[in-house]
Design an enzyme around this catalytic site. Structure first.
Site, PDB file in Angstrom:
ATOM      1  N   LYS A  96     -51.789 -57.547  14.802  1.00 18.33           N
ATOM      2  CA  LYS A  96     -52.300 -56.211  14.444  1.00 18.33           C
ATOM      3  C   LYS A  96     -51.556 -55.732  13.222  1.00 18.33           C
ATOM      4  O   LYS A  96     -50.390 -56.049  13.011  1.00 18.33           O
ATOM      5  CB  LYS A  96     -52.088 -55.237  15.605  1.00 18.33           C
ATOM      6  CG  LYS A  96     -52.745 -53.884  15.449  1.00 18.33           C
ATOM      7  CD  LYS A  96     -54.257 -53.901  15.650  1.00 18.33           C
ATOM      8  CE  LYS A  96     -54.659 -53.736  17.044  1.00 18.33           C
ATOM      9  NZ  LYS A  96     -55.995 -53.482  17.418  1.00 18.33           N
TER      10      LYS A  96
HETATM   11  N1  GLU Z   1     -59.545 -53.657  16.478  1.00 20.62           N
HETATM   12  C1  GLU Z   1     -60.287 -54.209  17.557  1.00 20.62           C
HETATM   13  C2  GLU Z   1     -59.419 -54.360  18.779  1.00 20.62           C
HETATM   14  O1  GLU Z   1     -58.449 -53.685  18.941  1.00 20.62           O
HETATM   15  C3  GLU Z   1     -60.994 -55.488  17.169  1.00 20.62           C
HETATM   16  C4  GLU Z   1     -60.116 -56.606  16.737  1.00 20.62           C
HETATM   17  C5  GLU Z   1     -60.876 -57.766  16.146  1.00 20.62           C
HETATM   18  O2  GLU Z   1     -62.083 -57.723  16.120  1.00 20.62           O
HETATM   19  O3  GLU Z   1     -60.202 -58.706  15.713  1.00 20.62           O
HETATM   20  O4  GLU Z   1     -59.726 -55.099  19.677  1.00 20.62           O
END
Ligand code: GLU
Length: 401
Positions: A96
């Site tokens: 992230k």
């Molecule tokens: N931001 C989204 C999550 O927290 C999607 C992450 C993604 O698609 O890689 O799951």
């Protein structure tokens, strides 16, 4: 949020009989990248990308633009991503990233500059088979397109598989924008079936009406026995005992309206926090982390909580709800629709294919049905006390195989 994620991992891992060495390995992040973005205006912003675990595949997870972004938040969210991809059975890991910035104070030109400079700072550590970022809070297809373009310019990679959540014209997948909300609706409806409540009339409230909450509301309209009584933005709650119209709210938000100005017959305005204590059957948390803690958990009247944000219920509140028999549909399953369709987008990019929206939604539905089945079965194993623990057990079994 980091403490809650770590406590949940530790509890589930101890339940599985893992030793401290293996638990520490699950908690540790593989890499933490921190850098500074300097805008042409001279303003400096902190930027992060944390890569938690890639045992099952390339790191995967969003990039958020929010003033609360810091290293600990990125660590927590990266950790939850690894557990999420594992719980869903995807061949992906978890990461992230984010930039500590309030996007509403930035011009579009500055947002583009931040997006491109983010990629300049991180490009060596990401890539289609290394780490594949996506949108998250306050980021969207346009921002991802700028990032892809910058990544292509720097590396020459034209596969488009370096990021997911792109716009459709730039290699994005049909169904990706609505996927998190759609996945949450499917997950809730599956859980209700197991609890014998599929045909019951249910009222619900949604905290947060951004990309996730708004699509949840619109897709939930397909269930005529579910009634949306309230939703909120960061400044206020709009509440109507006779029910709100999700499509009308959606259009209002698309026009960048504030709910304090929203008018509909029977609709009242409450403070933003009051949504937590409304008398509804299901409370959907689609705003930010730590929305329910020791401070407000006693206000909750709902019998079901759906974690559509990442980490919206802290550990003290999870324990409190377990005692009171309130079911929490855990985020690493409830909100996994986004990363499932991100995975489908990545596969399409790699194969140079374009699937129909029906095909994508069908695959999303299959993943969700299987995940909730697995969740409910695991929650019935001896010694498993709640759905969040069951979800973490499923994930940890896959991560330690
Ligand atoms: N931001 C989204 C999550 O927290 C999607 C992450 C993604 O698609 O890689 O799951």
């Amino acid at each position: 949020m980091l403490k809650t994620a770590q406590q949940l991992i530790t509890q589930a891992a101890q339940n599985l009989g893992l030793d401290q060495f293996s638990i520490d390995a699950l908690l540790a992040t593989d890499a933490e990248h921190q850098f500074e973005i300097e805008l042409d205006s001279g303003k400096k912003l902190h930027a992060y990308r944390v890569q938690h675990n890639n045992k099952l595949g390339p790191y995967k997870g969003g990039i958020r633009f929010h003033p609360d972004v810091d290293l600990d938040e990125a660590r927590a969210l990266a950790t939850l991503m690894s557990l999420k991809t594992a719980a869903m059975g995807l061949p992906l890991g978890g990461g992230k990233g984010g930039v500590s910035v309030n996007p509403s104070e930035m011009t579009d030109q500055e947002l583009e500059e931040i997006s491109r400079k983010y990629v300049r700072g991180i490009h060596e550590h990401i890539g289609p088979d290394k780490d594949v970022p996506a949108p998250d809070v306050n980021t969207n297809g346009t921002i991802i397109d700028w990032m892809v373009d910058e990544y292509e310019k720097i590396t020459g990679d034209t596969s488009k598989a370096s990021f997911t959540g792109k716009t459709i014209k730039n290699g994005g997948s049909l169904g990706r924008e609505a996927a998190t909300g759609r996945g949450g609706v499917i997950a809730l409806s599956e859980l209700l079936k197991y609890d014998g409540l599929a045909a019951e009339s249910l009222t619900f409230a949604i905290q947060g009406f951004g990309n996730v909450g708004s699509f949840f509301a619109v897709i939930a309209e397909q269930y005529p026995n579910w009634k949306l009584l309230a939703t909120s933005d960061s400044a206020s709650t709009v509440y109507s005992p006779s029910g709100l119209n999700a499509n009308d709210l959606f259009d209002f938000k698309e026009g960048r309206g504030r709910f304090s100005d929203y008018k509909a017959e029977g609709a009242k305005h409450l403070s933003a926090d009051e949504i937590i204590g409304l008398d509804v059957d299901v409370l959907v948390l689609a705003a930010l982390g730590d929305a329910i803690t020791e401070d407000n958990m006693r206000d909750v009247k709902a019998k079901y909580i759906v974690e559509m944000a990442n980490g919206p219920v802290d550990k003290a509140a999870i324990d409190y709800f377990t005692e009171r028999k309130v079911s929490i549909l855990p985020g690493i399953i409830a909100n996994a629709g986004g990363v499932i369709v991100s995975y489908l987008e990545w596969v399409q990019n790699k194969k140079n294919e374009h699937w129909t929206e029906e095909e994508v939604n069908q695959q999303l539905t299959e993943y969700m049905i299987e995940a909730v089945k697995n969740l409910v079965e695991t929650s019935k194993e001896p010694g498993v006390i709640n759905l969040p623990e069951a979800a973490f057990i499923i994930a940890i079994r896959r991560l330690t195989k």
